[in-house]
Design a protein around this motif. Structure first.
Motif, PDB file in Angstrom:
ATOM      1  N   ALA A  21     -12.189  10.960  22.869  1.00 26.96           N
ATOM      2  CA  ALA A  21     -12.998  10.107  23.749  1.00 26.96           C
ATOM      3  C   ALA A  21     -14.232   9.545  23.045  1.00 26.96           C
ATOM      4  N   ASP A  52     -13.868  18.041  12.445  1.00 26.76           N
ATOM      5  CA  ASP A  52     -15.070  17.426  13.017  1.00 26.76           C
ATOM      6  C   ASP A  52     -16.370  17.769  12.306  1.00 26.76           C
ATOM      7  N   GLU A 104     -20.305  20.889  21.345  1.00 24.80           N
ATOM      8  CA  GLU A 104     -19.211  19.913  21.487  1.00 24.80           C
ATOM      9  C   GLU A 104     -17.932  20.712  21.692  1.00 24.80           C
ATOM     10  N   LYS A 166     -16.343   3.461  24.235  1.00 21.95           N
ATOM     11  CA  LYS A 166     -15.502   2.380  23.708  1.00 21.95           C
ATOM     12  C   LYS A 166     -15.568   1.137  24.591  1.00 21.95           C
ATOM     13  N   ASP A 168     -16.828  -1.482  23.904  1.00 25.72           N
ATOM     14  CA  ASP A 168     -16.558  -2.667  23.072  1.00 25.72           C
ATOM     15  C   ASP A 168     -15.070  -2.999  23.018  1.00 25.72           C
ATOM     16  N   ALA A 195     -21.030   1.801  23.576  1.00 26.78           N
ATOM     17  CA  ALA A 195     -20.144   1.395  22.480  1.00 26.78           C
ATOM     18  C   ALA A 195     -20.585   2.095  21.212  1.00 26.78           C
ATOM     19  N   TYR A 308      -7.362   3.984  14.593  1.00 27.51           N
ATOM     20  CA  TYR A 308      -8.678   3.374  14.431  1.00 27.51           C
ATOM     21  C   TYR A 308      -8.909   3.020  12.956  1.00 27.51           C
TER      22      TYR A 308
HETATM   23  N1  LIG Z   1     -14.498   0.759  18.622  1.00 28.99           N
HETATM   24  C1  LIG Z   1     -14.945   1.957  18.997  1.00 28.99           C
HETATM   25  N2  LIG Z   1     -14.396   3.062  18.451  1.00 28.99           N
HETATM   26  C2  LIG Z   1     -14.861   4.270  18.858  1.00 28.99           C
HETATM   27  C3  LIG Z   1     -15.892   4.404  19.811  1.00 28.99           C
HETATM   28  N3  LIG Z   1     -16.134   5.716  20.016  1.00 28.99           N
HETATM   29  C4  LIG Z   1     -15.284   6.378  19.209  1.00 28.99           C
HETATM   30  N4  LIG Z   1     -14.516   5.507  18.506  1.00 28.99           N
HETATM   31  C5  LIG Z   1     -13.449   5.850  17.543  1.00 28.99           C
HETATM   32  O1  LIG Z   1     -12.509   6.676  18.219  1.00 28.99           O
HETATM   33  C6  LIG Z   1     -11.991   7.668  17.332  1.00 28.99           C
HETATM   34  C7  LIG Z   1     -12.222   9.050  17.953  1.00 28.99           C
HETATM   35  O2  LIG Z   1     -13.618   9.255  18.077  1.00 28.99           O
HETATM   36  P1  LIG Z   1     -14.291  10.705  17.966  1.00 28.99           P
HETATM   37  O3  LIG Z   1     -15.759  10.516  18.088  1.00 28.99           O
HETATM   38  O4  LIG Z   1     -13.792  11.422  16.787  1.00 28.99           O
HETATM   39  O5  LIG Z   1     -13.698  11.378  19.280  1.00 28.99           O
HETATM   40  P2  LIG Z   1     -13.824  12.924  19.746  1.00 28.99           P
HETATM   41  O6  LIG Z   1     -13.992  12.900  21.209  1.00 28.99           O
HETATM   42  O7  LIG Z   1     -14.899  13.599  18.957  1.00 28.99           O
HETATM   43  O8  LIG Z   1     -12.398  13.479  19.317  1.00 28.99           O
HETATM   44  P3  LIG Z   1     -11.855  15.003  19.472  1.00 28.99           P
HETATM   45  O9  LIG Z   1     -12.940  15.895  18.942  1.00 28.99           O
HETATM   46  O10 LIG Z   1     -10.623  15.055  18.631  1.00 28.99           O
HETATM   47  O11 LIG Z   1     -11.553  15.210  20.901  1.00 28.99           O
HETATM   48  C8  LIG Z   1     -12.723   7.477  16.000  1.00 28.99           C
HETATM   49  O12 LIG Z   1     -11.925   6.725  15.136  1.00 28.99           O
HETATM   50  C9  LIG Z   1     -13.981   6.697  16.400  1.00 28.99           C
HETATM   51  O13 LIG Z   1     -14.460   5.877  15.349  1.00 28.99           O
HETATM   52  C10 LIG Z   1     -16.468   3.206  20.389  1.00 28.99           C
HETATM   53  O14 LIG Z   1     -17.328   3.210  21.264  1.00 28.99           O
HETATM   54  N5  LIG Z   1     -15.939   2.020  19.944  1.00 28.99           N
END
Ligand SMILES: Nc1nc2c(ncn2[C@@H]2O[C@H](COP(=O)(O)OP(=O)(O)OP(=O)(O)O)[C@@H](O)[C@H]2O)c(=O)[nH]1
Length: 355
Positions: A21, A52, A104, A166, A168, A195, A308
């Motif tokens: 997310a 992470d 987290e 996200k 954006d 974003a 991504y």
């Molecule tokens: N374009 C865009 N990409 C995003 C955004 N937020 C996260 N991402 C992308 O989404 C992917 C997952 O983001 P993370 O921040 O790793 O998500 P997480 O919630 O920590 O993931 P887990 O720990 O595996 O649950 C990555 O490739 C980020 O760069 C955003 O607001 N915009």
């Protein structure tokens, strides 16, 4: 009851949200802000190979990695130990004073045992207070995740603040539909579209003491269930037993390790085919890749069927297991046979898992 000036307990923000997310992205942005100085971070991951903590760009070393496994099951004891240890090390001045803790959780975590532990563990409750449950909801995948995963529903219902990540990538219609859905599930939590993790610290800090009564009636019920589970665990001496009934047994994780550097185009083809043909069953892929011709490790991330854009770390981590510079990919899947994934990499990249 509100936290007042006399409350000297260390505030704890619980950052939750379904797989991919955007929790780590958000954390990275927050930790760059001056208001977040002296924050200790506890990170918990579901996969057996943690990624992470290498992605959190924190200057000092207050990032603590909880044991592999999910915080709401096997790792609960580790959470208690880590927070106790953190407090004692501060008291003995072995580490710098901390003003706040951010936890987290894994994307699959049910927040109720974490909240319960912080509120009910005698030692912790005297020294820490919950400063808020902040839940990241993916504006592009959120609705589907809420429909398919009970954990995602609990994460939203228990939140003090909801961040629609996200923004954006989402259409205005997607954002509006998700927002309406979240309002029905948790009307009192303010919602904020963001974003790339860009949120001011003020939006997630100082939510006040955690108040289950202010949430939907289900929340008090989930915390009461936690009490029953806890008592049962203590009565049976099963402190470290995995709660098999907590997660969907169809969801599991595996990691692949490749010794040879990978050619990026072949890797992208393999992942493309996997996501196209099995995307529904792939909840999350993340890892560090050794790519032919690139000295820096590439960070690869997929959330469901979306790959991504990759990023790079400045260098290979000095710690095991990544110090051997082999590529490692962690998969979190639903009902997907590991051998099918292995076949795709063998076919497109000519590589085999080393484990
Ligand atoms: N374009 C865009 N990409 C995003 C955004 N937020 C996260 N991402 C992308 O989404 C992917 C997952 O983001 P993370 O921040 O790793 O998500 P997480 O919630 O920590 O993931 P887990 O720990 O595996 O649950 C990555 O490739 C980020 O760069 C955003 O607001 N915009």
């Amino acid at each position: 009851m509100m936290a007042d000036d006399a409350d000297r307990r260390i505030p704890v923000v619980i950052l939750t949200g379904f797989l991919g997310a955007g929790k780590t992205t958000l954390l990275n942005h927050l930790l760059q802000q001056p208001e977040m100085a002296e924050t200790a971070v506890l990170i918990n991951e579901f996969g057996s190979v943690a990624v992470d903590h290498h992605l959190v760009e924190k200057i000092d070393d207050d990032v603590i990695l909880l044991d592999a496994g999910c915080i709401c099951c096997t790792v609960r004891g580790d959470l208690t130990r880590s927070l106790t240890d953190l407090f004692m090390r501060c008291l003995r001045r072995e580490i710098k004073p901390i003003r706040r803790v951010v936890i987290e959780t894994t994307g699959l975590a049910d927040p109720s045992p974490v909240i319960y532990t912080l509120m009910e563990d005698f030692f912790l409750a005297e020294r820490y207070r919950i400063d808020g449950v902040v839940t990241a909801v993916d504006a592009t995948h959120g609705e589907g995740q809420l429909a398919a995963h009970g954990e995602a529903i609990k994460q939203v219902a228990m939140a003090d603040r909801l961040l629609l990540t996200k923004a954006d990538l989402a259409t205005p219609e997607q954002l509006a539909a998700l927002s309406a859905r979240l309002t029905t599930m948790n009307p009192s939590a303010p919602q904020l579209p963001i974003a790339r993790g860009q949120v001011p610290p003020s939006a997630i800090l100082a939510c006040g003491l955690y108040d289950p009564a202010a949430k939907s009636p289900d929340v008090a019920g989930w915390l009461a269930e936690e009490k029953v589970r806890d008592e049962r665990r203590k009565a049976h001496g099963h402190h470290h037993r995995h709660d098999v009934d907590r997660h969907d047994a169809h969801v599991y994780s595996f990691a692949l390790t490749f010794a040879e550097p990978l050619a990026w185009p072949s890797f992208a083809d393999a992942v493309g085919v996997l996501l196209e043909t099995m995307g529904e069953r792939i909840l999350r892929i993340k890892g560090l890749l050794n790519v032919v011709g690139d000295h820096k490790p590439r960070v690869v991330q997929c959330v469901q069927h979306v790959l991504y854009p990759y990023t790079r770390l400045d260098d290979w981590p000095a710690q095991a297991p990544y110090n051997d510079r082999q590529s490692r990919l962690v998969f979190i899947v639903r009902d997907l046979d590991q051998s099918l994934v292995e076949q795709a990499f063998a076919m497109f990249c000519g590589v085999r898992d080393q484990c």
